[in-house]
Write a protein that holds these residues in place. Structure first.
Motif, PDB file in Angstrom:
ATOM      1  N   UNK A  50      -7.852   2.920   8.795  1.00  0.00           N
ATOM      2  CA  UNK A  50      -9.249   2.794   8.376  1.00  0.00           C
ATOM      3  C   UNK A  50      -9.582   3.823   7.298  1.00  0.00           C
ATOM      4  N   UNK A  51      -9.055   5.036   7.455  1.00  0.00           N
ATOM      5  CA  UNK A  51      -9.300   6.076   6.450  1.00  0.00           C
ATOM      6  C   UNK A  51      -8.708   5.683   5.097  1.00  0.00           C
ATOM      7  N   UNK A  52      -7.495   5.128   5.107  1.00  0.00           N
ATOM      8  CA  UNK A  52      -6.852   4.708   3.858  1.00  0.00           C
ATOM      9  C   UNK A  52      -7.640   3.564   3.217  1.00  0.00           C
ATOM     10  N   UNK A  53      -8.053   2.615   4.027  1.00  0.00           N
ATOM     11  CA  UNK A  53      -8.822   1.478   3.520  1.00  0.00           C
ATOM     12  C   UNK A  53     -10.148   1.952   2.918  1.00  0.00           C
ATOM     13  N   UNK A  54     -10.809   2.854   3.599  1.00  0.00           N
ATOM     14  CA  UNK A  54     -12.076   3.386   3.100  1.00  0.00           C
ATOM     15  C   UNK A  54     -11.867   4.127   1.784  1.00  0.00           C
ATOM     16  N   UNK A  55     -10.767   4.881   1.682  1.00  0.00           N
ATOM     17  CA  UNK A  55     -10.456   5.590   0.444  1.00  0.00           C
ATOM     18  C   UNK A  55     -10.283   4.605  -0.707  1.00  0.00           C
ATOM     19  N   UNK A 113     -11.585   1.545  -0.915  1.00  0.00           N
ATOM     20  CA  UNK A 113     -12.878   0.944  -1.244  1.00  0.00           C
ATOM     21  C   UNK A 113     -13.785   1.895  -2.017  1.00  0.00           C
ATOM     22  N   UNK A 114     -13.652   3.184  -1.749  1.00  0.00           N
ATOM     23  CA  UNK A 114     -14.468   4.161  -2.470  1.00  0.00           C
ATOM     24  C   UNK A 114     -14.139   4.178  -3.959  1.00  0.00           C
ATOM     25  N   UNK A 115     -12.850   3.977  -4.305  1.00  0.00           N
ATOM     26  CA  UNK A 115     -12.460   3.918  -5.718  1.00  0.00           C
ATOM     27  C   UNK A 115     -11.155   3.143  -5.846  1.00  0.00           C
ATOM     28  N   UNK A 116     -11.234   1.826  -6.044  1.00  0.00           N
ATOM     29  CA  UNK A 116     -10.031   1.002  -6.130  1.00  0.00           C
ATOM     30  C   UNK A 116      -9.193   1.238  -7.389  1.00  0.00           C
ATOM     31  N   UNK A 117      -9.673   2.064  -8.312  1.00  0.00           N
ATOM     32  CA  UNK A 117      -8.919   2.305  -9.547  1.00  0.00           C
ATOM     33  C   UNK A 117      -7.880   3.412  -9.391  1.00  0.00           C
ATOM     34  N   UNK A 118      -7.904   4.125  -8.277  1.00  0.00           N
ATOM     35  CA  UNK A 118      -6.912   5.183  -8.028  1.00  0.00           C
ATOM     36  C   UNK A 118      -6.176   4.886  -6.725  1.00  0.00           C
ATOM     37  N   UNK A 119      -5.009   5.488  -6.580  1.00  0.00           N
ATOM     38  CA  UNK A 119      -4.229   5.302  -5.350  1.00  0.00           C
ATOM     39  C   UNK A 119      -5.025   5.846  -4.167  1.00  0.00           C
TER      40      UNK A 119
END
Length: 100
Positions: free
Chosen positions: A25-30, A32-38
């Motif tokens: 969930x943390x990775x997914x949220x990261x 969604x917060x900025x899909x332009x970076x890993x």
């Protein structure tokens, strides 16, 4: 991406040593917060190992025995635990509703 030592359901079933929110969930949220970076994957270094023993409360509920592997002889009165991070993950899921 691969989350090491994780079962099916990575989003909800990847508990860590330092958070109630599952690593998936943390990775997914990261992301969604900025899909332009890993996405931030730091939590993969804090994953708890997979528990193959299970919890006596779950074994009793589903199988009528304290042990999933039929090793225990007594009945457990201990209730099954809540899955880690369920409430936090539900709040996160609800926060995504406006994005649909």
């Amino acid at each position: 991406m691969t989350v090491p030592n994780s079962p099916h359901g990575v989003l909800m079933q990847t508990p860590t040593t330092n958070s109630n929110v599952p690593c998936g969930t943390q990775i997914f949220q990261s992301f969604l917060n900025d899909p332009t970076v890993a996405p931030n994957t730091w939590c993969t270094s804090r994953l708890l190992p997979i528990n193959f023993n299970g919890h006596p409360g779950y074994a009793q509920y589903f199988l009528g025995t304290d042990d999933f592997w039929e090793n225990a002889k007594t009945r457990s009165e201990e209730p099954a635990p809540a899955r880690p991070g369920v409430e936090e993950s539900l709040r996160f899921s609800r926060s995504l509703a406006p994005l649909r």
